[in-house]
Write a protein that holds these residues in place. Structure first.
Motif, short mmCIF file in Angstrom:
data_model
loop_
_atom_site.label_atom_id
_atom_site.label_comp_id
_atom_site.label_asym_id
_atom_site.label_seq_id
_atom_site.Cartn_x
_atom_site.Cartn_y
_atom_site.Cartn_z
N LEU A 28 51.21 83.69 58.77
CA LEU A 28 51.72 82.76 60.04
C LEU A 28 52.62 81.71 60.28
O LEU A 28 52.62 81.27 61.34
CB LEU A 28 49.95 81.88 60.13
CG LEU A 28 48.16 81.89 60.21
CD1 LEU A 28 47.80 81.32 59.73
CD2 LEU A 28 48.64 83.36 61.05
N GLU A 29 53.62 81.42 59.37
CA GLU A 29 55.17 80.70 59.14
C GLU A 29 54.13 79.87 59.13
O GLU A 29 55.08 78.79 60.38
CB GLU A 29 55.90 81.46 60.48
CG GLU A 29 55.96 83.07 60.19
CD GLU A 29 56.68 83.23 61.29
OE1 GLU A 29 57.08 82.44 62.56
OE2 GLU A 29 57.07 84.79 61.23
N ILE A 30 53.61 78.47 58.92
CA ILE A 30 53.55 77.56 58.59
C ILE A 30 53.67 76.83 57.31
O ILE A 30 53.48 77.98 56.30
CB ILE A 30 51.94 77.09 59.01
CG1 ILE A 30 50.24 77.92 58.21
CG2 ILE A 30 51.53 77.58 60.66
CD1 ILE A 30 49.42 77.69 58.33
N GLY A 31 53.37 75.69 57.21
CA GLY A 31 53.39 74.89 56.15
C GLY A 31 51.90 75.70 54.43
O GLY A 31 50.85 75.66 55.02
N LEU A 32 52.88 75.04 53.51
CA LEU A 32 51.36 75.34 52.37
C LEU A 32 50.29 74.08 52.62
O LEU A 32 49.46 74.74 52.23
CB LEU A 32 51.71 75.38 51.36
CG LEU A 32 50.95 75.71 49.70
CD1 LEU A 32 49.94 77.20 50.28
CD2 LEU A 32 51.67 75.69 48.52
N GLY A 33 51.04 73.52 52.30
CA GLY A 33 49.94 72.03 52.96
C GLY A 33 48.88 72.18 54.21
O GLY A 33 48.00 72.12 53.94
N THR A 34 49.78 72.59 55.08
CA THR A 34 48.67 72.99 56.60
C THR A 34 47.49 73.93 55.72
O THR A 34 46.73 73.98 56.16
CB THR A 34 49.84 73.07 57.36
OG1 THR A 34 50.39 72.56 57.85
CG2 THR A 34 48.46 73.53 58.57
N VAL A 35 47.82 75.58 55.33
CA VAL A 35 46.81 75.82 54.69
C VAL A 35 44.86 75.82 54.00
O VAL A 35 44.52 75.31 54.14
CB VAL A 35 47.40 76.92 54.79
CG1 VAL A 35 45.97 78.12 53.48
CG2 VAL A 35 48.13 77.84 55.22
N THR A 36 46.43 74.37 52.41
CA THR A 36 45.13 73.90 52.45
C THR A 36 44.09 72.93 52.77
O THR A 36 42.59 72.55 52.85
CB THR A 36 46.43 73.05 51.34
OG1 THR A 36 47.16 73.83 50.08
CG2 THR A 36 45.74 72.30 49.83
N LYS A 37 44.67 71.89 53.84
CA LYS A 37 44.36 71.03 54.22
C LYS A 37 43.48 72.08 55.51
O LYS A 37 41.99 71.34 55.59
CB LYS A 37 45.05 70.40 55.54
CG LYS A 37 45.87 68.62 54.21
CD LYS A 37 46.49 68.57 55.45
CE LYS A 37 47.73 67.58 54.95
NZ LYS A 37 48.77 66.57 55.85
N ALA A 38 43.48 72.79 56.31
CA ALA A 38 43.28 73.80 56.65
C ALA A 38 41.63 74.20 55.95
O ALA A 38 40.65 74.31 55.89
CB ALA A 38 43.44 75.28 57.42
N TYR A 39 41.45 74.11 54.50
CA TYR A 39 40.75 75.10 54.51
C TYR A 39 40.22 74.15 53.58
O TYR A 39 38.13 74.45 53.02
CB TYR A 39 41.41 76.81 52.85
CG TYR A 39 41.77 77.53 52.55
CD1 TYR A 39 41.32 78.13 54.08
CD2 TYR A 39 41.89 78.61 52.09
CE1 TYR A 39 41.96 79.63 54.57
CE2 TYR A 39 43.17 79.63 51.98
CZ TYR A 39 42.28 80.72 53.56
OH TYR A 39 42.95 81.65 53.72
N ALA A 40 40.07 73.24 53.32
CA ALA A 40 39.26 72.42 52.27
C ALA A 40 38.83 71.56 54.33
O ALA A 40 37.51 71.71 53.60
CB ALA A 40 40.43 70.38 52.35
N ALA A 41 39.14 71.79 54.98
CA ALA A 41 38.23 71.42 56.31
C ALA A 41 36.84 72.46 56.38
O ALA A 41 35.73 71.91 56.53
CB ALA A 41 39.14 71.16 57.51
N LEU A 42 37.17 73.47 55.71
CA LEU A 42 36.44 74.80 55.95
C LEU A 42 35.34 74.57 55.14
O LEU A 42 33.79 74.50 55.42
CB LEU A 42 37.29 75.94 56.02
CG LEU A 42 37.41 76.96 57.60
CD1 LEU A 42 38.15 77.64 57.28
CD2 LEU A 42 36.10 76.28 58.81
N GLU A 43 35.72 74.50 53.94
CA GLU A 43 35.03 73.95 52.76
C GLU A 43 33.95 72.97 52.81
O GLU A 43 32.82 73.05 52.23
CB GLU A 43 35.68 74.49 51.59
CG GLU A 43 34.45 74.19 50.72
CD GLU A 43 35.24 74.29 48.37
OE1 GLU A 43 34.61 74.56 48.13
OE2 GLU A 43 36.60 74.40 48.65
N ARG A 44 34.27 71.78 53.34
CA ARG A 44 33.35 70.23 53.91
C ARG A 44 32.38 71.00 54.76
O ARG A 44 31.27 70.39 54.72
CB ARG A 44 34.88 69.17 54.54
CG ARG A 44 35.37 68.36 53.13
CD ARG A 44 35.64 67.19 53.95
NE ARG A 44 36.61 67.35 55.37
CZ ARG A 44 37.66 67.69 55.37
NH1 ARG A 44 38.70 67.95 54.49
NH2 ARG A 44 38.67 67.69 56.38
#
Length: 429
Positions: A28-44
Motif C-alpha cells: 500500500l506504500e504506507i508506513g509500518l506504524g499505520t498498518v500496526t495501528k490499523a490491525y490493532a483497531a481491527l483486533e479491538r
C-alpha cells in the motif's frame, strides 16, 4: 477501513490469513506504524485475532439463513464480537465489586456507576454532576421517568408531529396527553411550539419532548439558532424540556439542549443506540431541583441497570473501546446511507450520513401501500402509523432502519424496495 469492510461484507472469511505488517505496508506504500495501528483497531473490534508465530487471521464468522429482512428495528450496525466480549468479561471478573450483586442498588443507581456514566456523557460534550443522574435499565425507562417527573398523567406532552414510536406507545399506554407540533427540515418549529404552548390550559403541567440531533424518524438535526429558539420559547412558557440524545455519536458540533438550559432540561441518553442493543443502560440527567423527587419515585419503582452492564462500560471506557466505536459507526452508517440513496433513487428520500435510519415521506395511504407491498416480498418496515402523534394526520412516510441486517441483506432489501417504488410511480403515470 477497507479491511473491516471486506470482513463485514464476507469478502474475507473467518480463518483467512491477513498479509504480514511489512508486506501490507509495502503493497500500500504506507508506513509500518499505520498498518500496526490499523490491525490493532481491527483486533479491538474482534474482527481479527493474532496467533503468535503465525500472523493475523480473520476472526468473524458469517452465518447465512433464510429470514425476513427487518428494516423496522432502529439498532446500530453490529460493532461488537464474541472475542471482544470474552476479553471484556475476563477483565471485568478481576475488578467487579461483589457488593454490587449482593446488595440492592440505591434508587438512582450506585454513585460509582453514576460517576462512570457522567464520564461517558462528558465524552459527548455534556457536563453533568453525577449526583443529578438517575440510571435506568434502558433509555425508554428514562423517557418514562422523565414523563412522570415533568408532567405526570394529568399534564400535556408536546412533541414533533412525527416522533419516536416508543415514546408514542409509552404515552398512550400510560394515558399521557400527547400533542404534535409542526416540523420542518430542522425539526420542531419554534413558532408552532409557542402556539401549542399558548393553547395549553393555564396551570397544566407541560413538557416538550424532542430529539434535536438525528431526529427519529426524519433524521433532522437542529442548527444552533433553532436550539436556542426552542429553549427560549420553553423558558417563557415555563415548560420542561425532555431532550432525547440517544442518536448523538461522540462530541457534537452543536450544543445539546441540556448545556443551554440545565435548569430546565431533562436529558435522556443510553448506550443501546451508540454501542449495541444488548447494553441496556439508560441515563437521565436531571435539573438539580428535580433530583430529590426523582429519588422518591425510584424508591417505589427501582430502575437501576445491571451492575454487570456498568462494569462492561467501565472496562470499555478504560480500554478505549467506547471511544473507537462511534467512528466505526459513523463509517458504517455513511456507507449504508449512501447505498440506500443509490438504490432507491427517490428524490424525496431524507438521509443523513451519521444516521442508520432514513425517511421516505409520503401520504399515509401511499405509505401503508408501500409497507404492505414490502411485506409481501419479505421486507419488514416501520408501520407508518407508529410514528404519528395524530392518527388522523394525512402525511406520514416510511422509516427504513439500515443498522440491524447485514450489509448484504440491506442491499437486497433496498433493491427490492427500489423496484416497488418504480412500479408504483409507473402505475401512477
Amino acid at each position: 477501513m477497507a479491511l473491516a469492510d471486506d470482513i463485514i461484507e464476507g469478502r474475507l472469511r473467518g480463518g483467512d490469513r491477513l498479509p504480514a505488517h511489512r508486506d501490507l505496508a509495502w503493497q500500500l506504500e504506507i508506513g509500518l506504524g499505520t498498518v500496526t495501528k490499523a490491525y490493532a483497531a481491527l483486533e479491538r473490534r474482534g474482527l481479527v485475532r493474532s496467533v503468535k508465530g503465525r500472523g493475523m487471521f480473520v476472526a468473524i464468522r458469517q452465518a447465512h439463513e433464510d429470514r425476513v429482512i427487518d428494516l423496522s428495528s432502529n439498532v446500530p450496525p453490529a460493532m461488537l464480537s464474541a472475542r471482544l466480549l470474552a476479553r471484556t468479561l475476563a477483565g471485568v471478573a478481576r475488578k467487579i465489586d461483589a457488593d454490587h450483586l449482593n446488595l440492592y442498588s440505591p434508587p438512582a443507581g450506585h454513585l460509582e456507576h453514576r460517576r462512570l456514566l457522567a464520564r461517558w456523557l462528558e465524552s459527548l460534550g455534556i457536563e453533568v454532576d453525577a449526583a443529578n443522574l438517575a440510571l435506568t435499565s434502558n433509555a425508554r425507562q428514562a423517557i418514562s421517568l422523565a414523563f412522570d417527573l415533568a408532567c405526570g398523567p394529568q399534564g400535556v406532552i408536546l412533541t414533533e408531529r412525527l416522533t419516536y414510536p416508543g415514546a408514542i406507545a409509552l404515552a398512550r399506554r400510560k394515558g399521557y396527553r400527547m400533542r404534535g407540533v409542526a416540523i420542518d427540515a430542522e425539526g420542531m418549529v419554534p413558532e408552532s411550539l409557542a402556539q401549542a404552548l399558548d393553547g395549553v390550559a393555564s396551570g397544566t403541567n407541560t413538557a416538550v419532548y424532542l430529539t434535536p440531533t438525528l431526529h427519529n424518524p426524519t433524521t433532522a438535526t437542529m442548527g444552533a439558532a433553532r436550539r436556542q429558539a426552542i429553549v427560549e420559547v420553553c423558558r417563557q412558557a415555563g415548560a420542561w424540556i425532555i431532550e432525547d440524545g440517544v442518536y448523538a455519536l461522540g462530541p457534537p458540533a452543536l450544543p445539546a439542549l441540556v448545556t443551554l438550559a440545565p435548569e430546565r432540561v431533562l436529558h435522556v441518553n443510553g448506550l443501546s443506540k451508540s454501542i449495541g442493543p444488548g447494553l441496556r443502560i439508560g441515563v437521565l440527567a436531571l435539573p438539580a431541583a428535580m433530583t430529590g423527587v426523582a429519588h422518591d419515585v425510584l424508591q417505589d419503582i427501582p430502575m437501576a441497570p445491571s451492575p454487570l452492564s456498568c462494569a462492561v462500560v467501565e472496562e470499555w471506557l478504560s480500554s478505549g473501546v467506547i471511544a473507537s466505536i462511534p467512528q466505526d459507526l459513523r463509517h458504517e452508517a455513511s456507507r449504508r446511507s449512501s447505498l440506500a440513496v443509490s438504490l432507491l433513487g427517490a428524490t424525496e428520500l431524507v438521509a443523513h450520513p451519521d444516521a442508520y435510519h432514513l425517511w421516505l415521506p409520503m401520504p399515509l395511504e401511499a405509505a401503508d401501500q408501500l409497507a404492505a407491498a414490502a411485506a409481501s416480498v419479505g421486507i419488514r418496515v416501520t408501520p407508518p402509523e407508529s410514528v404519528m402523534v395524530d392518527p388522523c394526520d394525512p402525511a406520514s412516510g416510511i422509516r427504513l432502519c439500515l443498522g440491524g441486517p447485514s450489509l448484504e441483506e440491506v442491499r437486497g432489501g433496498l433493491a427490492l424496495l427500489g423496484r416497488i417504488l418504480q412500479d408504483s410511480q409507473r402505475s401512477a403515470m
